[in-house]
Design an enzyme around this catalytic site. Structure first.
Site, short mmCIF file in Angstrom:
data_model
loop_
_atom_site.label_atom_id
_atom_site.label_comp_id
_atom_site.label_asym_id
_atom_site.label_seq_id
_atom_site.Cartn_x
_atom_site.Cartn_y
_atom_site.Cartn_z
N SER A 140 -61.60 -4.09 -53.67
CA SER A 140 -60.29 -4.51 -54.17
C SER A 140 -59.39 -4.87 -53.01
O SER A 140 -59.54 -4.35 -51.89
CB SER A 140 -59.64 -3.37 -54.97
OG SER A 140 -58.30 -3.67 -55.31
N TYR A 154 -57.49 5.46 -55.49
CA TYR A 154 -58.08 4.15 -55.73
C TYR A 154 -58.14 3.30 -54.47
O TYR A 154 -59.23 2.83 -54.07
CB TYR A 154 -57.31 3.41 -56.83
CG TYR A 154 -58.00 2.14 -57.27
CD1 TYR A 154 -59.10 2.19 -58.11
CD2 TYR A 154 -57.56 0.90 -56.82
CE1 TYR A 154 -59.75 1.02 -58.50
CE2 TYR A 154 -58.19 -0.27 -57.21
CZ TYR A 154 -59.29 -0.20 -58.05
OH TYR A 154 -59.94 -1.36 -58.43
#
Length: 266
Positions: A140, A154
């Site tokens: 990401s 995350y």
């Protein structure tokens, strides 16, 4: 060594980027092993793609530490040679670190990091023995920019995944195996519905969004051509570049000022 046609194993294939990576490989004629928790969605995807390529459905929950070894055993028992591994499964945990129970955090670590490392350790030896293989790790943009409050694990897990991918690529490409970290930014998937952030992120500029099909195509192109990392979309490349070259304090301050638009820190 299994003797079947080479297959691509896609984790988290029931929706979003994972499903579209499966579609992209099917379009290119690659047989598939589809895995995720939701068996009914996998069956529907297999029915959609089976006219193009053979599809094997193996439902599994990668939050279970035993799942990677069980998946490997099932593909071995079927004689499947997995020469392409797509580590896509994942989820975000919104809120402050202490606002979430440890079991949820532990599941996140298991899915986003431990299962990725375990599956790679299981499938990579046969790829290297055959002298060919691809591993596509869906990371990401969050792993390339400074941290901000909320979704505590995350960004950290995606930063780990990027470094893991790049190191593994350096170790394995001389043996014919390429490893790529795919780093999308905002993507139209169910991800933000699942973590409860849809209302907030829907207010972000439309120009920064890509479809999951676009991200999938770019990711597959990158790993097939041997690129170690790809950031998808012009806006995301600009953000990643600014994050790299701006002074840390300024970059963190800028991100913190905007983080409430896409992260829940309560």
């Amino acid at each position: 060594m299994p003797t079947s046609l080479p297959h691509a194993l896609v984790t988290g294939a029931s929706s979003g980027i994972g499903a579209d990576i499966a579609r992209e490989y099917a379009r290119r004629g690659k047989p598939l092993v589809l895995t995720a928790r939701r068996a009914e969605r996998l069956e529907a995807l297999a029915a959609e793609l089976s006219a193009q390529v053979p599809c094997v459905v193996l439902a599994a929950d990668l939050a279970d530490p035993a799942a990677p070894a069980a998946l490997f055993a099932q593909t071995q028992a079927r004689g499947l040679f997995v020469d392409t591994l797509v580590n896509n499964a994942g989820f975000g945990v919104p809120g402050r670190y202490l606002s979430v129970d440890w079991k949820t955090h532990a599941d996140s670590i298991q899915v986003l990091m431990t299962a990725v490392a375990h599956l790679t350790h299981l499938y990579l030896p046969a790829m290297e023995a055959a002298g060919r293989g691809r591993i596509l790790n869906v990371a990401s943009l969050a792993g390339l920019v400074p941290s901000s409050a909320g979704h505590t694990l995350y960004g950290a897990s995606k930063a780990w995944l990027i470094r893991f991918s790049e190191t593994l690529d350096q170790e394995s490409r001389s043996r014919g195996v390429y490893v790529t970290a795919l780093c999308p930014g905002m993507t139209y998937t169910e991800f933000h519905d699942v973590n409860g952030m849809r209302d907030k992120v829907s207010k972000l500029p439309k120009g920064i969004w890509l479809t999951s099909a676009e991200v999938a195509r770019l990711g597959v192109d990158a790993v097939e051509s041997g690129r170690a990392r790809i950031v998808t979309g012009r806006s995301n490349k600009l953000i990643a570049g600014l994050s790299k070259y701006l002074p840390d304090r300024l970059a963190r301050a800028l991100l913190a000022a905007k983080a409430k638009d896409f992260r829940d820190a309560d």
